[in-house]
Design a protein around this motif. Structure first.
Motif, PDB file in Angstrom:
ATOM      1  N   LEU A  47       0.866  -1.179   0.000  1.00 23.71           N
ATOM      2  CA  LEU A  47       0.000   0.000   0.000  1.00 23.71           C
ATOM      3  C   LEU A  47       0.901   1.226   0.000  1.00 23.71           C
ATOM      4  CD1 LEU A  47      -2.822   1.245   0.158  1.00 23.71           C
ATOM      5  CD2 LEU A  47      -2.542   1.312   2.651  1.00 23.71           C
ATOM      6  N   GLN A  48       0.775   2.043  -1.042  1.00 21.04           N
ATOM      7  CA  GLN A  48       1.583   3.257  -1.134  1.00 21.04           C
ATOM      8  C   GLN A  48       0.744   4.453  -0.696  1.00 21.04           C
ATOM      9  OE1 GLN A  48       4.832   2.654  -1.738  1.00 21.04           O
ATOM     10  NE2 GLN A  48       5.120   2.552  -3.922  1.00 21.04           N
ATOM     11  N   LEU A  49       1.194   5.658  -0.988  1.00 21.76           N
ATOM     12  CA  LEU A  49       0.456   6.848  -0.551  1.00 21.76           C
ATOM     13  C   LEU A  49      -0.924   6.938  -1.186  1.00 21.76           C
ATOM     14  CD1 LEU A  49       3.049   9.772  -0.574  1.00 21.76           C
ATOM     15  CD2 LEU A  49       2.301   8.378   1.346  1.00 21.76           C
ATOM     16  N   HIS A  50      -1.003   6.701  -2.504  1.00 21.52           N
ATOM     17  CA  HIS A  50      -2.242   6.974  -3.241  1.00 21.52           C
ATOM     18  C   HIS A  50      -3.006   5.726  -3.650  1.00 21.52           C
ATOM     19  CE1 HIS A  50      -0.420  10.919  -3.785  1.00 21.52           C
ATOM     20  NE2 HIS A  50       0.640  10.309  -4.250  1.00 21.52           N
ATOM     21  N   ALA A  51      -2.360   4.591  -3.616  1.00 19.77           N
ATOM     22  CA  ALA A  51      -2.971   3.379  -4.177  1.00 19.77           C
ATOM     23  C   ALA A  51      -2.137   2.165  -3.789  1.00 19.77           C
ATOM     24  CB  ALA A  51      -3.044   3.497  -5.700  1.00 19.77           C
ATOM     25  N   TYR A  52      -2.593   0.991  -4.208  1.00 20.04           N
ATOM     26  CA  TYR A  52      -1.768  -0.211  -4.062  1.00 20.04           C
ATOM     27  C   TYR A  52      -0.699  -0.210  -5.140  1.00 20.04           C
ATOM     28  CZ  TYR A  52      -5.429  -2.113  -1.039  1.00 20.04           C
ATOM     29  OH  TYR A  52      -6.327  -2.318  -0.027  1.00 20.04           O
ATOM     30  N   TRP A  95      -0.756   1.940  -9.558  1.00 21.60           N
ATOM     31  CA  TRP A  95      -2.167   2.329  -9.420  1.00 21.60           C
ATOM     32  C   TRP A  95      -3.107   1.141  -9.564  1.00 21.60           C
ATOM     33  CZ3 TRP A  95      -2.790   7.311  -7.957  1.00 21.60           C
ATOM     34  CH2 TRP A  95      -1.762   8.215  -8.249  1.00 21.60           C
ATOM     35  N   VAL A  96      -2.737  -0.001  -9.070  1.00 26.69           N
ATOM     36  CA  VAL A  96      -3.597  -1.172  -9.270  1.00 26.69           C
ATOM     37  C   VAL A  96      -4.632  -1.285  -8.151  1.00 26.69           C
ATOM     38  CG1 VAL A  96      -1.972  -2.514 -10.633  1.00 26.69           C
ATOM     39  CG2 VAL A  96      -1.865  -2.633  -8.153  1.00 26.69           C
ATOM     40  N   ALA A  97      -5.837  -1.678  -8.521  1.00 26.01           N
ATOM     41  CA  ALA A  97      -6.904  -1.878  -7.535  1.00 26.01           C
ATOM     42  C   ALA A  97      -6.805  -3.299  -6.988  1.00 26.01           C
ATOM     43  CB  ALA A  97      -8.265  -1.659  -8.180  1.00 26.01           C
ATOM     44  N   LEU A  98      -6.962  -3.418  -5.679  1.00 20.79           N
ATOM     45  CA  LEU A  98      -6.793  -4.721  -5.035  1.00 20.79           C
ATOM     46  C   LEU A  98      -7.680  -5.787  -5.663  1.00 20.79           C
ATOM     47  CD1 LEU A  98      -5.586  -6.426  -2.743  1.00 20.79           C
ATOM     48  CD2 LEU A  98      -7.459  -5.625  -1.278  1.00 20.79           C
ATOM     49  N   TYR A 421       5.174   8.723  -4.213  1.00 23.29           N
ATOM     50  CA  TYR A 421       4.428   7.471  -4.144  1.00 23.29           C
ATOM     51  C   TYR A 421       4.597   6.725  -2.817  1.00 23.29           C
ATOM     52  CZ  TYR A 421       4.115   7.685  -9.283  1.00 23.29           C
ATOM     53  OH  TYR A 421       3.864   8.056 -10.581  1.00 23.29           O
TER      54      TYR A 421
END
Lengths: 552, 104
Positions: A47-52, A95-98, A421
């Protein structure tokens, strides 16, 4: 290239199915985040700042055009149209969604790729010289033993929960392009007095908050004994490595606190036990089987010079500059190694768009025996290009902004993702790399300066390798504001060294000026154009640089 | 990792990442989690722990991960880190998120 066998396929498919189930259980609330976090990390999901962020392994940095096309497809379908090549020769998607990651993993499995062991306290992706199998005077292709190590270390039950992460690098050449002395284990392929191929093993290198150059543990381990030797190193580390303090848990701390001589004795004692059991002796037949995957491609017979290449160079100065900087001699007569810079002026180091990845895949398929390499300096390589085809490759790269002639120059910097990121970062790295690149945009000036490796990390974890930059830059946080500390004199090659801190850190708006001051100082005091920045620093030391840097 | 809030912070807000896609979200007065910082509930530091407790209990927590408090002053996050989380990466202009401070 290595191709998956039935075990690889089964292993990767089973892991995708397992992770799909784990994600479903997390999304349904059956698993808490505390339960799920170690599971996602084992599959390269941060998990990064903005997204996985998903990190996909590229074993020893070798890709086929089919795999590169898949990476482009993933960027387009699951991310925002780009990927980021890393210092472990991997690729990251920011920017990948879980909920979509299981489908993504299933797609990359179809081209024999995965994200296993790209995170967690296990043996990570083995890295190797990007010129493997293509460079002259190589003792042996380092990907052979890297693949053997990959198979040994994948899901190794004893080493899946180490005190900390563990990184191995291999070089088969006297010029170290794999930074082996900055790894937990660094392996140099060598020959003994009888001409047999074996391995020199270095242990305990690393960066982070406590950097160390690895200590040589042995001059020669025969090929069939290397896994036994590595198992001995890992076993000593697993038994004695600290688990009470994550900052002191890497093997470099164990080597430092134990002492190299005692560490060597412990490893040798463990090695003797494992060797006596004969359980990890590599059968020659198996070594030959793996070796066959890395046999040289079917080269064409060609002359050592190319009329086509020479004519193109005569007609195009930009092409000539690019050849001088980015094209390297090949071991095969009539061929060249072509480096693709992922550092366009003002660009983001290591980023490649889906379109760029596809263009590179096309080049590899047409001109480089279907092979691409990723370098730990965040560039790409076409390893086997006919001299007659070098101009065609250049022409194919130019429209995609992939032909910047800056390999090894000041704009070819390494930069970690930094605070744009990363959840761990204290300061941004990428904008600084962009600003330095833009300040020194004049390629004539860059060539005049010569080889100068700038490496930028956004925190003390040193993912941007700042400790081993000729000029290293470390981002620090002071009450929520970014500052940058500068080091000089680091190197990651066969003469590895750690940089020295110049003095107080600089604010964001002053740091590029500071870098320019350092470069100007170097240009004024170097003895000739052949004396590189690092050579000058080693000759004169810190004083003239420090004096200029803090003059005001 | 940088500290999110100093002990001298006068005002704080609560943030987290969304479980499904990791998107940055902020806790609002009505008890929802939204992407826009301008809608975040900002409280005096003395009440911040109560806010964290409220937001991480029951249904509020079901769809978010790693919630924490951070310092706000003059209607904007204080640290560079939180400004970047609110606005998006500084290196891709097309990924910049709509951002308005709370004083507007």
């Amino acid at each position: 290239m290595y191709r998956y066998d039935e075990f690889d396929n089964e292993m990767v498919s089973a892991r995708v199915a397992q992770f799909r189930d784990q994600v479903e259980r997390r999304l349904s609330g059956e698993l808490t985040e505390d339960q799920f976090k170690p599971l996602r990390l084992m599959n390269g999901v941060y998990l990064q700042l903005h997204a996985y962020m998903l990190r996909v392994a590229i074993p020893y940095g070798t890709l086929s055009s089919r795999q590169m096309r898949m990476l482009a497809h993933i960027a387009r379908k699951y991310d925002r149209g780009y990927g980021h090549f890393t210092t472990r020769q991997n690729i990251q998607y920011n920017w990948v969604a879980l909920e979509r990651i299981p489908d993504l993993l299933e797609e990359i499995a179809s081209v024999e790729m995965h994200a296993i062991q790209t995170s967690g306290n296990c043996i990570r992706n083995v890295t190797a010289d990007q010129y493997a199998g293509a460079i002259d005077e190589e003792i042996e292709d380092p990907r052979i033993i890297s693949e053997i190590i990959r198979q040994w270390s994948s899901f190794h039950p004893e080493f899946s929960f180490l005190p900390r992460k563990f990184k191995i690098a291999v070089t088969g050449h006297k010029n170290d392009r794999a930074a082996i002395k900055l790894h937990d284990i660094g392996i140099v392929i060598t020959r003994n007095g009888e001409g047999e191929v074996g391995y020199e093993v270095h242990v305990g290198g690393g960066q982070g908050r406590t950097p160390f150059i690895a200590k040589k543990m042995t001059d020669f381990v025969p090929r069939n004994k290397l896994l036994a030797y590595l198992e001995a190193v890992m076993r000593v580390y697993n038994m004695l490595g600290r688990r009470d303090n994550s900052y002191k848990a890497r093997i470099k701390i164990l080597v430092h606190e134990t002492g190299a001589d005692e560490m060597r004795r412990l490893i040798e004692a463990e090695f003797a036990k494992i060797d006596a059991s004969n359980m990890l002796t590599l059968p020659d037949k198996e070594a030959q089987r793996i070796m066959a995957y890395f046999a040289p491609p079917a080269y064409e017979t060609a002359l050592a010079t190319s009329d086509i290449l020479q004519a193109a160079q005569s007609a195009n100065k930009d092409f000539t500059h690019w050849c001088a900087t980015n094209v390297v001699s090949h071991s095969q007569t009539g061929y060249a190694i072509v480096n693709i810079s992922l550092k366009p002026i003002g660009g983001i180091p290591g980023d490649a768009t889906d379109t760029q990845m596809e263009a590179i895949a096309d080049c590899a398929a047409t001109y480089s025996h279907d092979e691409i390499r990723v370098t730990h300096e965040q560039n790409l390589v076409l390893p086997h290009v006919r001299l007659d085809d070098v101009k065609a490759v250049y022409d194919a790269l130019v429209p995609h902004d992939l032909a910047t002639p800056n390999l090894g120059l000041i704009s070819d910097s390494i930069a970690c993702p930094g605070l744009d990121y990363c959840n761990l970062a204290n300061a941004r790295s990428i904008p600084l790399a962009q600003d330095i690149s833009t300040r020194f945009a004049d390629l004539h000036r860059q060539h005049d300066i010569g080889e100068l490796k700038i490496k930028i990390s956004g925190c003390i974890n040193a993912c941007g390798h700042h400790h081993v930059g000729h000029i290293g830059i470390l981002g620090v946080d002071k009450k929520g504001t970014e500052f940058y500390q500068i080091t000089l004199g680091g190197a990651a090659d066969e003469n590895a060294s750690l940089g020295d801190i110049t003095g107080p850190a600089f604010t964001e708006d002053k740091v590029v000026d500071a870098i320019e001051n350092l470069v100007d100082t170097y240009m004024n005091i170097r003895t000739s154009a052949d004396e590189r920045f690092i050579d000058t620093y080693r000759r004169v030391g810190m004083p003239p640089f420090k004096e200029r840097l803090y003059a005001d | 990792m940088a500290q999110h809030a100093s002990k001298h912070a006068a005002f704080q807000a609560l943030t987290a990442n969304r479980l499904l896609d990791g998107e940055v979200v902020y806790f609002t007065e009505s008890g929802t989690w939204v992407e826009d910082f301008a809608a975040a509930l900002v409280v005096e530091s003395a009440k911040a722990q109560d806010l964290l407790t409220r937001a991480t209990s029951g249904d509020y927590e079901a769809h978010i991960i790693e919630p924490y408090l951070f310092e706000v002053a003059d209607g904007v996050p204080v640290s560079v880190r939180e400004i970047i989380r609110a606005k998006g990466p500084t290196i891709h202009s097309h990924f910049t998120k709509p951002f308005s401070d709370k004083s507007v």
